[in-house]
Design a protein around this motif. Structure first.
Motif, PDB file in Angstrom:
ATOM      1  N   ILE A 142      12.475  51.089  53.053  1.00 20.74           N
ATOM      2  CA  ILE A 142      12.428  49.749  52.473  1.00 20.74           C
ATOM      3  C   ILE A 142      13.162  48.602  53.743  1.00 20.74           C
ATOM      4  N   LYS A 143      12.480  49.068  54.909  1.00 17.27           N
ATOM      5  CA  LYS A 143      12.769  48.121  55.975  1.00 17.27           C
ATOM      6  C   LYS A 143      12.080  47.464  56.051  1.00 17.27           C
ATOM      7  N   GLU A 144      10.788  47.305  55.662  1.00 13.22           N
ATOM      8  CA  GLU A 144       9.815  45.967  54.992  1.00 13.22           C
ATOM      9  C   GLU A 144       9.950  44.815  54.267  1.00 13.22           C
ATOM     10  N   ASP A 145      11.156  45.789  53.537  1.00 15.14           N
ATOM     11  CA  ASP A 145      11.382  45.194  52.317  1.00 15.14           C
ATOM     12  C   ASP A 145      12.146  43.859  52.979  1.00 15.14           C
ATOM     13  N   LEU A 146      11.640  41.810  53.034  1.00 14.36           N
ATOM     14  CA  LEU A 146      12.711  41.451  53.506  1.00 14.36           C
ATOM     15  C   LEU A 146      13.519  41.142  52.643  1.00 14.36           C
ATOM     16  N   GLU A 147      13.503  40.693  51.486  1.00 21.51           N
ATOM     17  CA  GLU A 147      14.514  40.627  50.707  1.00 21.51           C
ATOM     18  C   GLU A 147      16.138  41.093  50.235  1.00 21.51           C
ATOM     19  N   ILE A 148      15.103  42.718  50.908  1.00 21.19           N
ATOM     20  CA  ILE A 148      16.621  43.469  50.686  1.00 21.19           C
ATOM     21  C   ILE A 148      17.043  43.793  51.876  1.00 21.19           C
ATOM     22  N   GLN A 149      16.276  43.353  53.504  1.00 21.01           N
ATOM     23  CA  GLN A 149      17.344  42.851  54.740  1.00 21.01           C
ATOM     24  C   GLN A 149      17.808  41.871  54.164  1.00 21.01           C
ATOM     25  N   LYS A 150      17.636  40.576  53.479  1.00 17.36           N
ATOM     26  CA  LYS A 150      18.059  39.669  53.590  1.00 17.36           C
ATOM     27  C   LYS A 150      18.788  39.794  52.787  1.00 17.36           C
ATOM     28  N   MET A 151      19.389  40.411  51.920  1.00 15.31           N
ATOM     29  CA  MET A 151      20.772  40.930  51.059  1.00 15.31           C
ATOM     30  C   MET A 151      21.800  41.730  51.062  1.00 15.31           C
ATOM     31  N   LEU A 152      20.900  42.465  52.513  1.00 18.51           N
ATOM     32  CA  LEU A 152      22.294  43.581  53.250  1.00 18.51           C
ATOM     33  C   LEU A 152      23.065  42.850  54.400  1.00 18.51           C
ATOM     34  N   ARG A 153      22.797  41.654  54.786  1.00 17.36           N
ATOM     35  CA  ARG A 153      22.997  41.099  55.410  1.00 17.36           C
ATOM     36  C   ARG A 153      23.886  40.591  55.176  1.00 17.36           C
ATOM     37  N   ARG A 154      25.323  39.938  55.647  1.00 16.53           N
ATOM     38  CA  ARG A 154      26.867  39.425  55.677  1.00 16.53           C
ATOM     39  C   ARG A 154      26.439  38.305  55.196  1.00 16.53           C
ATOM     40  N   ILE A 155      27.109  37.633  54.028  1.00 13.41           N
ATOM     41  CA  ILE A 155      27.367  36.186  54.195  1.00 13.41           C
ATOM     42  C   ILE A 155      28.387  35.470  54.719  1.00 13.41           C
ATOM     43  N   ASN A 156      28.107  34.889  56.375  1.00 14.74           N
ATOM     44  CA  ASN A 156      28.987  34.205  56.637  1.00 14.74           C
ATOM     45  C   ASN A 156      29.592  32.920  55.869  1.00 14.74           C
ATOM     46  N   LEU A 157      31.160  33.235  55.143  1.00 13.67           N
ATOM     47  CA  LEU A 157      31.532  32.440  54.469  1.00 13.67           C
ATOM     48  C   LEU A 157      32.037  31.354  55.756  1.00 13.67           C
ATOM     49  N   TRP A 158      32.720  31.836  56.774  1.00 14.45           N
ATOM     50  CA  TRP A 158      32.926  30.571  57.379  1.00 14.45           C
ATOM     51  C   TRP A 158      31.697  29.326  57.982  1.00 14.45           C
ATOM     52  N   GLU A 159      31.093  30.160  57.869  1.00 17.98           N
ATOM     53  CA  GLU A 159      30.252  29.151  58.349  1.00 17.98           C
ATOM     54  C   GLU A 159      29.664  28.202  57.367  1.00 17.98           C
ATOM     55  N   ILE A 160      29.277  29.130  55.846  1.00 22.03           N
ATOM     56  CA  ILE A 160      29.228  27.568  54.896  1.00 22.03           C
ATOM     57  C   ILE A 160      30.251  27.075  54.888  1.00 22.03           C
ATOM     58  N   GLU A 161      31.688  27.149  54.758  1.00 18.97           N
ATOM     59  CA  GLU A 161      32.162  26.388  55.060  1.00 18.97           C
ATOM     60  C   GLU A 161      32.008  25.067  55.165  1.00 18.97           C
ATOM     61  N   LYS A 162      31.577  25.578  57.092  1.00 13.84           N
ATOM     62  CA  LYS A 162      31.786  24.979  57.842  1.00 13.84           C
ATOM     63  C   LYS A 162      30.841  23.429  57.637  1.00 13.84           C
ATOM     64  N   LYS A 163      29.149  24.195  56.978  1.00  9.30           N
ATOM     65  CA  LYS A 163      28.493  23.451  56.493  1.00  9.30           C
ATOM     66  C   LYS A 163      28.750  22.184  55.529  1.00  9.30           C
ATOM     67  N   LEU A 164      30.205  23.231  54.146  1.00  7.29           N
ATOM     68  CA  LEU A 164      30.021  22.019  53.742  1.00  7.29           C
ATOM     69  C   LEU A 164      30.890  21.000  53.838  1.00  7.29           C
ATOM     70  N   GLU A 165      31.587  20.897  54.846  1.00  9.34           N
ATOM     71  CA  GLU A 165      32.485  20.120  55.660  1.00  9.34           C
ATOM     72  C   GLU A 165      32.206  19.427  56.281  1.00  9.34           C
ATOM     73  N   LYS A 166      30.928  19.368  56.321  1.00 12.31           N
ATOM     74  CA  LYS A 166      30.577  18.650  57.205  1.00 12.31           C
ATOM     75  C   LYS A 166      28.783  18.139  55.887  1.00 12.31           C
ATOM     76  N   GLN A 167      29.027  17.926  55.907  1.00  7.94           N
ATOM     77  CA  GLN A 167      28.115  17.451  54.134  1.00  7.94           C
ATOM     78  C   GLN A 167      28.945  16.668  53.767  1.00  7.94           C
ATOM     79  N   LEU A 168      30.355  16.720  53.211  1.00  4.16           N
ATOM     80  CA  LEU A 168      31.563  15.827  52.967  1.00  4.16           C
ATOM     81  C   LEU A 168      31.598  15.095  53.944  1.00  4.16           C
ATOM     82  N   GLU A 169      31.433  15.250  55.154  1.00  5.52           N
ATOM     83  CA  GLU A 169      31.814  14.351  56.192  1.00  5.52           C
ATOM     84  C   GLU A 169      30.628  13.305  56.301  1.00  5.52           C
ATOM     85  N   GLU A 170      29.604  13.678  56.078  1.00  4.98           N
ATOM     86  CA  GLU A 170      28.493  12.931  56.502  1.00  4.98           C
ATOM     87  C   GLU A 170      28.217  11.602  54.999  1.00  4.98           C
TER      88      GLU A 170
END
Length: 170
Positions: A142-170
């Motif tokens: 499954i190493k060549e399946d990019l979609e599965i590899q993407k799903m296996l990466r943990r989502i960085n919730l803090w990064e998402i939160e920072k992006k949303l805060e930046k959008q709210l500031e704009e």
């Protein structure tokens, strides 16, 4: 046995979430209960009909259409305008009190949803990880399946939160 305990916990968790609004309703202040009662009453067709009938009667009476009734608020009906204005102010305040309480409940509900979604995301990622291990043990690459590899990466919730805060500031 373990499965039964998990099911019991899940069903009791659902019960807690289901009664969330009821618990908050029990904790309402006296003023909030009164505001909710009046908002419910004043938001009815009966109240609308009562107002329509009252205003129509007032205007008919004070227009001099009924000669046997003395006019006490002649056109332009200043007293009626004042009463209607005061009614509108009171209704607006009562509705705002009820809406503020409802907004608190919605805010808490949104926070619960966010927490559940975060837990679900972690569980789904773990499930995909476990499935990928099983697939690899059975010789499926499954190493060549990019979609599965993407799903296996943990989502960085803090990064998402920072992006949303930046959008709210704009």
């Amino acid at each position: 046995m373990q499965l039964n305990n998990n099911l019991e916990k899940q069903s009791s968790g659902r019960q807690i979430i289901r009664s969330f609004e009821a618990k908050l309703s029990e904790k309402r202040t006296r003023a909030e209960k009164i505001a909710d009662y009046f908002t419910k009453s004043f938001g009815s067709i009966e109240f609308f009909i009562f107002n329509l009938a009252g205003f129509s009667s007032w205007i008919t009476w004070n227009s001099g259409l009924v000669r046997s009734l003395p006019v006490f608020d002649p056109y332009p009906f200043v007293l009626l305008i004042m009463i209607v204005s005061l009614e509108a102010i009171c209704l607006a305040v009562l509705v705002l009190i009820s809406q503020n309480r409802a907004a608190k409940i919605d805010k808490l509900r949104s926070e619960v949803d966010l927490q559940i979604n975060m837990i679900t995301e972690q569980e789904v990622t773990k499930t995909i990880s476990l499935l990928s291990v099983l697939l690899e043990k059975h010789g499926i690459n499954i190493k060549e399946d990019l979609e599965i590899q993407k799903m296996l990466r943990r989502i960085n919730l803090w990064e998402i939160e920072k992006k949303l805060e930046k959008q709210l500031e704009e």
